[in-house]
Design an enzyme around this catalytic site. Structure first.
Site, PDB file in Angstrom:
ATOM      1  N   HIS A  66      52.282  30.650  46.783  1.00  9.62           N
ATOM      2  CA  HIS A  66      53.660  30.390  46.596  1.00  9.62           C
ATOM      3  C   HIS A  66      53.797  29.116  47.362  1.00  9.62           C
ATOM      4  O   HIS A  66      54.356  28.241  46.642  1.00  9.62           O
ATOM      5  CB  HIS A  66      54.454  31.288  47.235  1.00  9.62           C
ATOM      6  CG  HIS A  66      55.829  30.999  47.281  1.00  9.62           C
ATOM      7  ND1 HIS A  66      56.968  31.396  48.178  1.00  9.62           N
ATOM      8  CD2 HIS A  66      56.793  30.598  46.397  1.00  9.62           C
ATOM      9  CE1 HIS A  66      58.098  30.945  47.933  1.00  9.62           C
ATOM     10  NE2 HIS A  66      57.994  30.387  46.982  1.00  9.62           N
TER      11      HIS A  66
ATOM     12  N   GLU B 129      52.525  26.212  44.985  1.00 11.04           N
ATOM     13  CA  GLU B 129      53.577  25.944  43.727  1.00 11.04           C
ATOM     14  C   GLU B 129      54.460  24.788  44.377  1.00 11.04           C
ATOM     15  O   GLU B 129      54.967  24.024  43.577  1.00 11.04           O
ATOM     16  CB  GLU B 129      54.191  27.037  43.399  1.00 11.04           C
ATOM     17  CG  GLU B 129      55.218  27.201  42.622  1.00 11.04           C
ATOM     18  CD  GLU B 129      56.459  27.877  42.825  1.00 11.04           C
ATOM     19  OE1 GLU B 129      57.803  27.392  42.854  1.00 11.04           O
ATOM     20  OE2 GLU B 129      56.229  29.235  42.854  1.00 11.04           O
ATOM     21  N   HIS B 130      55.146  25.192  45.491  1.00  9.05           N
ATOM     22  CA  HIS B 130      56.123  24.247  46.290  1.00  9.05           C
ATOM     23  C   HIS B 130      55.387  22.724  46.528  1.00  9.05           C
ATOM     24  O   HIS B 130      56.084  21.770  46.153  1.00  9.05           O
ATOM     25  CB  HIS B 130      56.633  24.768  47.728  1.00  9.05           C
ATOM     26  CG  HIS B 130      57.731  25.886  47.532  1.00  9.05           C
ATOM     27  ND1 HIS B 130      58.854  25.488  48.179  1.00  9.05           N
ATOM     28  CD2 HIS B 130      57.822  26.944  46.953  1.00  9.05           C
ATOM     29  CE1 HIS B 130      59.665  26.411  47.952  1.00  9.05           C
ATOM     30  NE2 HIS B 130      58.926  27.312  47.172  1.00  9.05           N
TER      31      HIS B 130
ATOM     32  N   GLU C  59      63.443  29.868  53.049  1.00  4.25           N
ATOM     33  CA  GLU C  59      63.461  30.840  51.893  1.00  4.25           C
ATOM     34  C   GLU C  59      62.994  32.465  52.231  1.00  4.25           C
ATOM     35  O   GLU C  59      63.839  33.303  52.105  1.00  4.25           O
ATOM     36  CB  GLU C  59      62.588  30.506  51.018  1.00  4.25           C
ATOM     37  CG  GLU C  59      62.970  29.496  50.018  1.00  4.25           C
ATOM     38  CD  GLU C  59      62.015  29.136  48.824  1.00  4.25           C
ATOM     39  OE1 GLU C  59      61.077  29.997  48.528  1.00  4.25           O
ATOM     40  OE2 GLU C  59      62.346  28.152  47.978  1.00  4.25           O
TER      41      GLU C  59
END
Length: 760
Positions: free
Chosen positions: A49, A52-53, A130
């Site tokens: 994840h 991906e950022h 997040e």
């Protein structure tokens, strides 16, 4: 006719799928990497994840200010990414002329990312924000609990989102793992790239070959097989092992059967008993023959959950014994409707996942049988398969010719060839029981909304101020049929009980967005104590109401059918009411769930300055994102745009932050407005090109027509384009100054009281 498609494998091993859809006005790319959070080292939860950022922070070829995110947003397109358990998806949609630029940026950022420690430190804080929001979100925690119902050895039960503590940037082993994950999985052999648009297949193939060659060659790496799931059907969570190929598509058919609430189905049985509040079925996980899915069934307090579960098992048994050809026939109609109504982005994403809109093939029917055999069943209930839904029919309803009602305006912005139409109906209902009556009517429309959703129609009924609004869009003939059904429910609802269920909690910024129209229009009159809700009360409210509406995208025959239907529209036909006006700065303290600070700032712009306002908003997007999201790291929910609401156009800013207060957020926004913007001729040209019917999504064209109708504006899209192109630096400076004037009419909607006495 189905869209022409083509699949091929490039020399470097990348799998390319192409779809030529001439009806589309936009082009889209969806790139799937066959690796996800379960493929990352167990020692570093969230690594996939996190990577991906990092891709979106730019690289040497396309730095952040010229990267994919800014490029697509400047064109009014869509862009996002998603990390799942075994896949990571990146996707965007833009006008066809800009497609090559977007595709080049997408491929470059994934093949040659900048993984500098500066980027990592900055983005880890975003990931942590997040994580904090995720940990406080009841829906997210509920899903996490569902995933933990499987075997303790299965990675589904683990934590994979990442936070400040699991992403150990200072550890050389973490850095090695991050780079190793990219090298192992982000090469051509792991990638499926799907391109979809109005371009020919040859043109799409040329683009794919040109830009996908940046990926290093390779072969598909084997993903480690997971341990077994717990083979139990606990409550409404269902697990399967060793399913044949086609299981995902087969589950789609099963969920289509489960979500049918017409007479003879299990949802109808629950509704007839007065038990049903809501239903949703969701696939939680699918990989290597394993599948985990869940039914989220909301029942009223007095319902018997055990009997409801028995009825579900009885419906499973009925579906097992039903004729597969009959099931597949209706499923085929549903899939055809979804494909006809799908955007370029939706089509590209389905293609990249290998999930076309189609009926089940022979393998899919085998998979359906395997799923049904694996489900609990019993002989309970009296069932029947409903006849094909009329909302799926493409021919115009047969109605007696009648003139269009005086309250209906017709827009020709959408050509008939688009096969997309929208109807807006708006009532001003100055009744003291406005809100309770709305709640009854909205509840009465729920079954029809479910039917519309299955038929790829959008049916919305909303309330703001003293207005009720019905909107229906999709295939023109189906829209007419749906509006006819909706009016019948609005005139005489079947059920007069007020809804008792609570809607799922939204994160604060989304909850504020939902309340914004009410804040613009002002509060409604409160009902008198002890007032009765009955048919007579509703009839009186309709007699006092005035309505007007807009039809977009209909041919002459279907418009005639719509006109006949609208002669049953309750209320007195009239013209749009004046757009809302207020003076001075208003602060609304909204009571919404969640503990993070959230604020919306809406700055109205006079109608004759909308072109300048749109350009100002466009030029502010980059600085707002850079300052608040990247430099100050206020949170992951940061946006700025130009928005038309209730006929009022203006700049809209939104921020949700775990640490910056609403007053601090507002100060940051005022500082950015004071700094102003520099006119960028290329950005001005790009913005003007967005306001062309050919460049806009059909739904956006219809919404633009409706908002200008509410504002009683007569200028069309060509005039807006010309005004944008004529906007100069002095115009931007003058508007910025006017907005900063203490007397400007700002509306601030926040989940906290006003910070000082400058607001009322």
């Amino acid at each position: 006719m189905p869209d022409p498609t083509r699949t091929l494998t490039l020399a470097n091993g990348l799998h390319l799928t192409l779809r030529h859809a001439p009806r589309l006005k936009r082009a889209a790319a969806a790139l799937r990497v066959h690796a996800g959070s379960h493929d990352a080292p167990v020692k570093w939860p969230g690594l996939a994840h996190f990577l991906e950022h990092l891709f979106f922070l730019g690289n040497a070829r396309f730095p952040l200010e010229n990267g994919l995110m800014r490029y697509v947003q400047a064109l009014g397109g869509q862009v996002n990414a998603s990390t799942r358990e075994r896949t990571t998806d990146f996707f965007f949609e833009v006008p066809p002329a800009a497609f090559a630029g977007g595709l080049e940026r997408l491929c470059q950022m994934l093949a040659e990312p900048d993984l500098s420690i500066e980027h990592q430190r900055r983005e880890r804080e975003v990931i942590h924000a997040e994580f904090i929001a995720w940990s406080r979100n009841p829906q997210a925690q509920k899903q996490f609990t569902l995933l933990q119902s499987v075997s303790a050895r299965h990675p589904l039960g683990g934590f994979h989102a990442g936070n400040r503590h699991t992403l150990a940037l200072q550890d050389p082993a973490f850095q090695q793992a991050l780079k190793g994950f990219h090298q192992r999985f982000y090469h051509a052999g792991q990638i499926t790239l799907s391109l979809c648009g109005p371009q020919t297949l040859d043109q799409l193939e040329q683009l794919g070959r040109q830009f996908a060659q940046v990926f290093a060659p390779g072969k598909r790496a084997a993903q480690m097989l997971p341990p077994a799931l717990t083979r139990t059907h606990t409550g409404l969570v269902f697990t399967h092992e060793s399913l044949p190929e086609g299981a995902y598509h087969a589950l789609e058919l099963l969920i289509a059967c489960l979500s049918d609430s017409r007479a003879g189905t299990w949802l109808d049985a629950l509704r007839q008993r007065g038990w049903l509040q809501g239903f949703e079925a969701e696939l939680l996980y699918a990989f290597a023959g394993q599948m985990l899915w869940h039914i989220d069934l909301k029942l009223v307090e007095h319902a018997c959950s055990e009997q409801a579960r028995d009825l579900l098992h009885g419906w499973f048994s009925f579906i097992r014994q039903a004729d597969p050809a009959q099931l597949n026939a209706e499923f085929s109609l549903l899939q055809q409707n979804q494909e006809r109504n799908a955007s370029a982005l939706e089509l590209a994403r389905r293609d990249s996942a290998g999930q076309p809109f189609a009926a089940l093939d022979a393998q899919g029917l085998v998979a359906l049988r395997a799923i049904l055999e694996d489900l609990p069943h019993c002989e309970r209930g009296q069932w029947q398969l409903p006849a094909p839904d009329p909302l799926l029919l493409a021919d115009s309803p047969h109605t007696q010719a009648r003139p269009l009602p005086a309250g209906l305006s017709v827009s020709d912005l959408l050509p008939e060839a688009r096969q997309y139409a929208a109807v807006y109906l708006r009532w001003q209902v100055p009744a003291p029981l406005h809100q309770p009556l709305y709640d009854v009517l909205d509840r009465a429309l729920h079954p029809l909304k479910e039917r519309c959703r299955r038929a790829s129609l959008q049916l919305q009924f909303s309330s703001a101020g003293e207005c009720w609004q019905l909107r229906c869009s999709g295939q023109p003939a189906a829209v007419v049929r749906a509006v006819e059904c909706a009016l019948a429910h609005l005139i005489s609802p079947d059920d007069w009980t007020l809804p008792t269920e609570q809607e799922p909690a939204l994160i604060p910024i989304r909850a504020l967005l939902k309340q914004l129209p009410d804040a613009l229009l002002g509060p409604t009159r409160m009902p008198k104590p002890g007032a009765m809700l009955d048919q007579q009360t509703l009839d009186d409210a309709w007699r006092q109401s005035h309505w007007h509406g807009l039809a977009v995208g209909f041919d002459a025959a279907t418009l005639q059918s719509l006109g006949a239907v609208l002669h049953a529209c309750p209320g007195q036909a009239g013209a749009p009411a004046a757009v809302p006006r207020w003076h001075g700065r208003r602060w609304h303290h909204a009571q919404v769930p969640g503990t993070e600070h959230a604020l919306l700032l809406f700055c109205p712009v006079p109608a004759d300055q909308h072109a300048c306002g749109r350009l100002l908003a466009q030029l502010l997007q980059g600085p707002v994102y850079q300052r608040l999201r990247v430099e100050l790291q206020l949170g992951y929910a940061v946006f700025s745009t130009f928005r038309q609401l209730e006929g009022v156009g203006g700049l809209l800013f939104g921020v949700q932050s775990p640490h910056a207060t609403q007053a601090e957020i507002l100060n940051h926004l005022q500082t950015l407005l004071r700094q102003g913007v520099n006119l960028d001729p290329a950005a001005r040209q790009a913005l003007a090109e967005q306001f062309d019917e050919m460049a806009m999504a059909n739904a956006d064209v219809a919404e633009w027509a409706w908002q200008t109708h509410l504002a009683t504006q007569t200028d069309g899209l060509p005039a807006l384009r010309r005004s944008i192109l004529m906007t100069q630096q002095a115009d931007l400076d003058d508007l910025s100054g006017a907005l900063l004037n203490a007397q400007s009419n700002w509306l601030c909607l926040a989940n906290a009281p006003a910070p000082d006495g400058a607001w009322h």
